[in-house]
Design an enzyme around this catalytic site. Sequence first.
Site, mmCIF file in Angstrom:
data_model
loop_
_atom_site.group_PDB
_atom_site.id
_atom_site.type_symbol
_atom_site.label_atom_id
_atom_site.label_comp_id
_atom_site.label_asym_id
_atom_site.label_seq_id
_atom_site.Cartn_x
_atom_site.Cartn_y
_atom_site.Cartn_z
ATOM 1 N N TYR A 107 0.854 -1.179 0.000
ATOM 2 C CA TYR A 107 0.000 0.000 0.000
ATOM 3 C C TYR A 107 0.893 1.232 0.000
ATOM 4 O O TYR A 107 1.907 1.253 -0.695
ATOM 5 C CB TYR A 107 -0.982 -0.051 1.187
ATOM 6 C CG TYR A 107 -2.164 0.843 1.017
ATOM 7 C CD1 TYR A 107 -2.965 0.769 -0.120
ATOM 8 C CD2 TYR A 107 -2.499 1.776 1.991
ATOM 9 C CE1 TYR A 107 -4.058 1.595 -0.300
ATOM 10 C CE2 TYR A 107 -3.601 2.614 1.831
ATOM 11 C CZ TYR A 107 -4.371 2.518 0.681
ATOM 12 O OH TYR A 107 -5.446 3.344 0.516
ATOM 13 N N LYS A 164 -20.422 -20.017 -11.315
ATOM 14 C CA LYS A 164 -19.687 -19.798 -12.563
ATOM 15 C C LYS A 164 -18.268 -19.345 -12.261
ATOM 16 O O LYS A 164 -17.297 -19.796 -12.882
ATOM 17 C CB LYS A 164 -20.409 -18.733 -13.380
ATOM 18 C CG LYS A 164 -19.981 -18.670 -14.830
ATOM 19 C CD LYS A 164 -20.650 -19.758 -15.620
ATOM 20 C CE LYS A 164 -20.379 -19.625 -17.100
ATOM 21 N NZ LYS A 164 -21.190 -20.548 -17.898
ATOM 22 N N GLU A 211 -23.849 -13.660 -18.769
ATOM 23 C CA GLU A 211 -24.461 -14.897 -18.281
ATOM 24 C C GLU A 211 -25.945 -14.683 -17.983
ATOM 25 O O GLU A 211 -26.330 -13.697 -17.341
ATOM 26 C CB GLU A 211 -23.743 -15.339 -17.001
ATOM 27 C CG GLU A 211 -24.090 -16.735 -16.549
ATOM 28 C CD GLU A 211 -23.442 -17.806 -17.408
ATOM 29 O OE1 GLU A 211 -23.915 -18.956 -17.362
ATOM 30 O OE2 GLU A 211 -22.464 -17.507 -18.101
ATOM 31 N N ASP A 212 -26.765 -15.608 -18.456
ATOM 32 C CA ASP A 212 -28.173 -15.668 -18.061
ATOM 33 C C ASP A 212 -28.916 -14.358 -18.281
ATOM 34 O O ASP A 212 -29.680 -13.899 -17.419
ATOM 35 C CB ASP A 212 -28.291 -16.112 -16.599
ATOM 36 C CG ASP A 212 -27.822 -17.549 -16.395
ATOM 37 O OD1 ASP A 212 -27.618 -18.245 -17.401
ATOM 38 O OD2 ASP A 212 -27.642 -17.964 -15.237
ATOM 39 N N ALA A 219 -34.877 -21.394 -30.741
ATOM 40 C CA ALA A 219 -34.264 -20.293 -31.490
ATOM 41 C C ALA A 219 -33.884 -19.149 -30.559
ATOM 42 O O ALA A 219 -33.912 -17.984 -30.936
ATOM 43 C CB ALA A 219 -35.219 -19.794 -32.577
ATOM 44 N N GLY A 220 -33.522 -19.507 -29.329
ATOM 45 C CA GLY A 220 -33.027 -18.524 -28.382
ATOM 46 C C GLY A 220 -31.529 -18.355 -28.515
ATOM 47 O O GLY A 220 -30.938 -18.653 -29.560
ATOM 48 N N ALA A 221 -30.890 -17.919 -27.429
ATOM 49 C CA ALA A 221 -29.461 -17.621 -27.472
ATOM 50 C C ALA A 221 -28.633 -18.820 -27.918
ATOM 51 O O ALA A 221 -27.807 -18.722 -28.825
ATOM 52 C CB ALA A 221 -28.997 -17.137 -26.098
ATOM 53 N N ALA A 222 -28.854 -19.967 -27.281
ATOM 54 C CA ALA A 222 -28.056 -21.143 -27.618
ATOM 55 C C ALA A 222 -28.351 -21.649 -29.018
ATOM 56 O O ALA A 222 -27.434 -21.982 -29.780
ATOM 57 C CB ALA A 222 -28.303 -22.251 -26.592
ATOM 58 N N ASN A 274 -32.401 -29.216 -19.548
ATOM 59 C CA ASN A 274 -32.248 -29.675 -18.170
ATOM 60 C C ASN A 274 -33.420 -29.195 -17.326
ATOM 61 O O ASN A 274 -33.871 -28.063 -17.490
ATOM 62 C CB ASN A 274 -30.945 -29.105 -17.566
ATOM 63 C CG ASN A 274 -29.794 -30.080 -17.658
ATOM 64 O OD1 ASN A 274 -29.980 -31.267 -17.382
ATOM 65 N ND2 ASN A 274 -28.636 -29.598 -18.019
#
Length: 410
Positions: free
Chosen positions: A59, A114, A156-157, A215-218, A307
């Site tokens: 410091y 994550k 994410e998500d 037909a979403g993100a994935a 899932n």
Amino acid sequence: MAAEIVNPRSESKTGDTEHEGSAEPLDSFDPAFALHRGGKMAVQATVPVRDKDDLSLAYTPGVAKVCSAIAEQPELVHDYTWKSSVVAVVTDGTAVLGLGDIGPEASLPVMEGKAILFKQFGGVDAVPIALACTDVDEIVETVVRLAPSFGGVNLEDISAPRCFEVERKLQERLDIPVFHDDQHGTAVVTLAALRNAARLSGRALGELRAVISGAGAAGVAIAKMLVEAGIGDVAVADRKGVVSADRDDLTAVKQELAGFTNKAGISGSLEAALDGADVFIGVSGGTVAESAVATMAKGAFVFAMANPNPEVHPEVAHKYAAVVATGRSDFPNQINNVLAFPGIFAGALQVRASRITEGMKLAAAEALAAVVGDDLAADYVIPSPFDERVAPAVTAAVAAAARAEGVARR
């Protein structure tokens, strides 16, 4: 016991942890609560502060020399701070696992999870950041202002279709890797598994016709990556049927999707598209009738990745498919994003990449597929996340691809 060893706060009894109407803590009902008590991660110093000499270096006044040097040469921030080894895991809590829009606070256990996967599997430090906003521009502005502290951003998500715009705008404004794992991590692992399934059957990707449910993100990302990799044809279906140019109800994202998929011009239902198809890829959470699976081509591949309930149960899929994969850990061939994102970010950070390119993602998929090697079998087309060869292989491939594509800065 392992959680208690890792997390010294696990014995803490602070906070409201009781079942409604019960005096007993939640920990006594479910081991998941015991593991999560106090959180799953903590900040740990990498240098000692044992005495005044250590303090004066870590410091003030020693730190002032380093700050002044970075002010004069901003690129030194990578050498003298943690910036080049840490990722922000950013969410707005609108599409959390299979739970949906549960908000930023409720998303934190997933973001912490994550972050520890980044560390465990890729040696990458990560910080969970849950934002109390859902507007695209507000998310982008917030992340841009946080970016000086990080070497990369893992989105994410975040629900579709906003996730596409958030990622695009951040990639335009930042010179560090921005990666929406729900899209690209899933696509990388899916392509790796499909490469090996094709190799097992003696076919090339160009000989295969695939159908994606969702037909979403994935789903969009998988379709893009399969086309980049040279798939023969791929059609994507949403709740209203196959995404095709003749539909007048498509969003801008789906209009773009229709432009590079479905060369065969299939229209109608998912079930109709499956007739004679070589590959089914499920990222929808819906259910596909056994009668539709039975119409697929001989030696087909079924990747039912929803899932906890796959679109096609493995017992049913095995009646008709040569290779079956799911998103679950209790069946062979788990399509798990943890096989991809730790190594992808480790490779990108290693060379201080300015972004993650399509070439880097394709290289990651090829490296992941190669780990299986000569052990390839119908129940082993993708390695386990616990295979210690995975992260180093992906890291090296991504770093090499970044250099080849001119986005590496060292």
